[in-house]
Design a protein around this motif. Sequence first.
Motif, short mmCIF file in Angstrom:
data_model
loop_
_atom_site.label_atom_id
_atom_site.label_comp_id
_atom_site.label_asym_id
_atom_site.label_seq_id
_atom_site.Cartn_x
_atom_site.Cartn_y
_atom_site.Cartn_z
N PRO A 30 41.08 41.71 43.34
CA PRO A 30 41.06 41.50 44.79
C PRO A 30 42.44 41.30 45.42
O PRO A 30 42.64 41.63 46.57
CB PRO A 30 40.19 40.25 44.96
CG PRO A 30 40.30 39.53 43.67
CD PRO A 30 40.50 40.59 42.62
N VAL A 31 43.38 40.76 44.68
CA VAL A 31 44.70 40.49 45.22
C VAL A 31 45.77 41.22 44.42
O VAL A 31 46.59 41.95 44.96
CB VAL A 31 45.00 38.97 45.23
CG1 VAL A 31 46.40 38.70 45.75
CG2 VAL A 31 43.96 38.23 46.07
N ILE A 32 45.73 41.03 43.11
CA ILE A 32 46.68 41.67 42.21
C ILE A 32 45.94 42.76 41.44
O ILE A 32 44.84 42.52 40.95
CB ILE A 32 47.29 40.64 41.23
CG1 ILE A 32 48.00 39.54 42.00
CG2 ILE A 32 48.22 41.31 40.24
CD1 ILE A 32 48.43 38.38 41.14
#
Length: 116
Positions: free
Chosen positions: A93-95
């Motif tokens: 989701p982010v990385i």
Amino acid sequence: MPDAGSDITPSTPLKGDVRQPLPHDSAIKHVTGAAAYIDDIPEPRNLLHIYLAQSQHAHAKIVRMDLAPVRAAPGVVAVLSAEDVPGLNDVGPVISDDPIFADGVVQFVGQSLFAV
């Protein structure tokens, strides 16, 4: 602190306050047996099920996967692996560090190799 003209006093029970019992929204259904759980709902006709084949090894190199026998098995509709993922094989989701399917190297025990 309430305003000087407010009707709220320290002894007024507030919704959600620890001084007032609040039943859970579905408590009555749970205790009477009227709640519908996923296992109580009949499966629709022609429902497909998915199986994720997972690695039994950590940090293992994928030399090859012969999925032809899996595809030929009775009832199999589709077999998907990293090579079938369009675009980036990642759900982080982010990385971007969480592949949908292992590709080249398995990172951990239980990592998805392919889906049937």
